[in-house]
Design a protein around this motif. Structure first.
Motif, mmCIF file in Angstrom:
data_model
loop_
_atom_site.group_PDB
_atom_site.id
_atom_site.type_symbol
_atom_site.label_atom_id
_atom_site.label_comp_id
_atom_site.label_asym_id
_atom_site.label_seq_id
_atom_site.Cartn_x
_atom_site.Cartn_y
_atom_site.Cartn_z
ATOM 1 N N ARG A 24 0.440 -1.210 -0.428
ATOM 2 C CA ARG A 24 -0.339 0.320 0.388
ATOM 3 C C ARG A 24 1.334 1.613 -0.087
ATOM 4 N NH1 ARG A 24 -4.356 -1.975 4.333
ATOM 5 N NH2 ARG A 24 -6.080 -2.723 2.982
ATOM 6 N N ALA A 25 1.861 1.437 0.970
ATOM 7 C CA ALA A 25 2.991 2.149 0.958
ATOM 8 C C ALA A 25 3.814 1.961 -0.631
ATOM 9 C CB ALA A 25 3.879 2.684 1.821
ATOM 10 N N TRP A 26 3.957 1.163 -0.904
ATOM 11 C CA TRP A 26 4.898 1.412 -2.932
ATOM 12 C C TRP A 26 3.278 2.154 -3.232
ATOM 13 C CZ3 TRP A 26 3.094 -0.294 -7.507
ATOM 14 C CH2 TRP A 26 3.847 0.005 -8.388
ATOM 15 N N GLU A 27 2.340 1.968 -2.742
ATOM 16 C CA GLU A 27 1.465 1.499 -4.786
ATOM 17 C C GLU A 27 1.092 3.550 -4.315
ATOM 18 O OE1 GLU A 27 -3.090 1.155 -4.350
ATOM 19 O OE2 GLU A 27 -2.305 -0.296 -5.747
ATOM 20 N N ASP A 28 0.674 4.082 -2.969
ATOM 21 C CA ASP A 28 0.807 5.333 -2.535
ATOM 22 C C ASP A 28 1.905 6.777 -3.106
ATOM 23 O OD1 ASP A 28 -1.672 5.859 -1.062
ATOM 24 O OD2 ASP A 28 -0.967 5.753 0.455
ATOM 25 N N GLY A 29 3.016 5.790 -3.114
ATOM 26 C CA GLY A 29 4.200 6.606 -3.898
ATOM 27 C C GLY A 29 3.770 6.792 -5.154
ATOM 28 N N PHE A 30 3.941 5.711 -5.779
ATOM 29 C CA PHE A 30 3.773 5.456 -7.007
ATOM 30 C C PHE A 30 2.481 6.564 -7.988
ATOM 31 C CE2 PHE A 30 2.168 3.054 -10.606
ATOM 32 C CZ PHE A 30 3.601 3.659 -11.619
ATOM 33 N N LEU A 31 1.330 5.935 -6.748
ATOM 34 C CA LEU A 31 0.545 7.281 -7.660
ATOM 35 C C LEU A 31 0.995 8.595 -7.307
ATOM 36 C CD1 LEU A 31 -2.976 6.157 -6.543
ATOM 37 C CD2 LEU A 31 -2.480 6.233 -8.492
ATOM 38 N N ASP A 32 1.470 8.588 -6.694
ATOM 39 C CA ASP A 32 2.068 10.431 -6.587
ATOM 40 C C ASP A 32 3.477 10.815 -7.584
ATOM 41 O OD1 ASP A 32 0.587 10.811 -3.920
ATOM 42 O OD2 ASP A 32 2.555 10.234 -2.494
ATOM 43 N N TRP A 33 4.451 9.617 -7.508
ATOM 44 C CA TRP A 33 4.176 9.819 -8.725
ATOM 45 C C TRP A 33 4.030 10.329 -10.194
ATOM 46 C CZ3 TRP A 33 6.296 6.859 -13.201
ATOM 47 C CH2 TRP A 33 7.804 7.416 -13.757
ATOM 48 N N LEU A 34 3.097 9.135 -10.387
ATOM 49 C CA LEU A 34 2.447 10.217 -11.363
ATOM 50 C C LEU A 34 1.897 10.595 -12.009
ATOM 51 C CD1 LEU A 34 0.391 5.667 -12.131
ATOM 52 C CD2 LEU A 34 2.330 6.715 -13.655
ATOM 53 N N VAL A 35 0.959 11.466 -10.542
ATOM 54 C CA VAL A 35 0.424 12.672 -10.691
ATOM 55 C C VAL A 35 0.522 13.831 -10.434
ATOM 56 C CG1 VAL A 35 -1.227 13.592 -9.120
ATOM 57 C CG2 VAL A 35 -2.045 11.345 -9.635
ATOM 58 N N ASP A 36 1.585 13.983 -10.403
ATOM 59 C CA ASP A 36 2.696 14.548 -8.954
ATOM 60 C C ASP A 36 3.935 15.610 -9.884
ATOM 61 O OD1 ASP A 36 0.460 15.961 -7.705
ATOM 62 O OD2 ASP A 36 1.107 14.345 -6.296
ATOM 63 N N GLY A 37 4.967 13.629 -9.972
ATOM 64 C CA GLY A 37 6.033 13.772 -10.906
ATOM 65 C C GLY A 37 5.697 14.934 -12.287
ATOM 66 N N ASP A 38 7.126 14.809 -12.891
ATOM 67 C CA ASP A 38 6.717 15.720 -13.448
ATOM 68 C C ASP A 38 6.918 14.582 -14.716
ATOM 69 O OD1 ASP A 38 7.741 17.882 -12.846
ATOM 70 O OD2 ASP A 38 10.433 17.953 -12.682
ATOM 71 N N PHE A 39 7.825 13.456 -15.586
ATOM 72 C CA PHE A 39 6.792 12.463 -16.062
ATOM 73 C C PHE A 39 5.501 11.999 -16.107
ATOM 74 C CE2 PHE A 39 6.534 7.812 -18.141
ATOM 75 C CZ PHE A 39 7.439 8.223 -18.811
ATOM 76 N N GLY A 40 5.002 12.218 -15.347
ATOM 77 C CA GLY A 40 3.592 12.445 -14.929
ATOM 78 C C GLY A 40 2.203 13.041 -15.643
ATOM 79 N N LYS A 41 2.927 14.489 -15.428
ATOM 80 C CA LYS A 41 2.287 15.298 -15.484
ATOM 81 C C LYS A 41 2.285 15.634 -17.300
ATOM 82 C CE LYS A 41 2.693 18.040 -11.268
ATOM 83 N NZ LYS A 41 3.118 19.321 -10.997
ATOM 84 N N GLN A 42 3.155 15.151 -17.757
ATOM 85 C CA GLN A 42 3.784 15.332 -19.190
ATOM 86 C C GLN A 42 3.088 13.940 -19.725
ATOM 87 O OE1 GLN A 42 8.017 14.207 -20.059
ATOM 88 N NE2 GLN A 42 7.074 13.715 -22.857
ATOM 89 N N LYS A 43 2.698 12.962 -19.710
ATOM 90 C CA LYS A 43 2.224 12.247 -19.746
ATOM 91 C C LYS A 43 0.398 12.370 -20.006
ATOM 92 C CE LYS A 43 5.422 9.574 -21.402
ATOM 93 N NZ LYS A 43 5.802 9.386 -23.690
ATOM 94 N N GLY A 44 -0.120 12.617 -18.685
ATOM 95 C CA GLY A 44 -1.233 12.953 -18.070
ATOM 96 C C GLY A 44 -2.070 14.175 -18.913
ATOM 97 N N SER A 45 -1.177 14.873 -19.879
ATOM 98 C CA SER A 45 -0.781 16.192 -20.402
ATOM 99 C C SER A 45 -1.417 15.603 -22.339
ATOM 100 C CB SER A 45 -0.845 17.044 -20.739
ATOM 101 O OG SER A 45 0.668 16.957 -21.277
ATOM 102 N N ALA A 46 -0.770 14.591 -22.529
ATOM 103 C CA ALA A 46 -0.466 14.085 -23.747
ATOM 104 C C ALA A 46 -1.882 13.463 -24.086
ATOM 105 C CB ALA A 46 0.319 12.704 -24.252
#
Length: 204
Positions: free
Chosen positions: A17-39
């Motif tokens: 659960r802790a890993w999943e939370d961290g991964f979600l934060d990275w997907l949502v707030d990280g630079d790479f995640g933001k880039q992909k989310g806006s594609a």
């Protein structure tokens, strides 16, 4: 704590659960995640799908927000404007990526069902955007017409799970299509799949 699964402890559960939370934060707030989310292509669709699916298991508010953003920000402007999803058709493997993109939307719609957000009937000026997007694949998937764009190698059966999923949710044209679909290698296993899947070996 006995969780009823041999070899799976409360520590394993909490760590996951802790890993999943961290991964979600990275997907949502990280630079790479933001880039992909806006594609505006399958990268953006799969980003929203992955975030929503993971969040549905642990952060419902995030899942709801992600699916809602997809409903207003992806489905209408990116599909309703052109059923073929122009960014996918511009690629050398437009049929492959058009099918791949629909797969992501099909999975995202399934997550929407789980959290109470209807993506299947989100409409634009010409009707249900997802149904129109699936309908764009149907002539070539059923053999009624050739794929109207250059394509070096792809198989019609790659669209079968997308078509089945649309049929199961009331798409009249998709319901009429399964008997005409090219059979995947090993046969049609739609009834056995837990969720729509990209078929293995969809290219020659």
């Amino acid at each position: 704590m006995d969780l009823g699964v041999p070899g799976w402890s409360a520590r394993d559960r909490d760590g996951t659960r802790a890993w999943e939370d961290g991964f979600l934060d990275w997907l949502v707030d990280g630079d790479f995640g933001k880039q992909k989310g806006s594609a505006a292509n399958n990268h953006g669709t799969f980003h929203h799908t992955q975030v929503a699916a993971l969040a549905a298991t642990c952060r419902t508010a995030l899942a709801l927000r992600t699916v809602a953003v997809a409903r207003t920000g992806l489905i209408i402007p990116q599909i309703a404007a052109a059923w073929g999803r122009s960014q996918e058709l511009a690629r050398t493997r437009g049929r492959h990526y058009s099918t791949f993109d629909r797969l992501a939307f099909t999975r995202l719609a399934a997550v929407g069902d789980r959290v109470g957000v209807d993506l299947r009937h989100r409409t634009g000026p010409e009707g249900s955007a997802l149904r129109q997007a699936v309908g764009f694949l149907l002539p070539a998937a059923t053999g009624a017409a050739p794929w109207p764009h250059p394509e070096p190698d792809s198989h019609a059966y790659a669209a079968s799970d997308v078509v089945h999923a649309a049929a199961d949710h009331g798409d009249r044209r998709a319901r009429a299509a399964p008997t005409d679909l090219e059979a995947p290698p090993g046969g049609d296993r739609w009834a056995l799949r837990p969720a729509p899947e990209q078929l293995d070996g969809i290219t020659g």
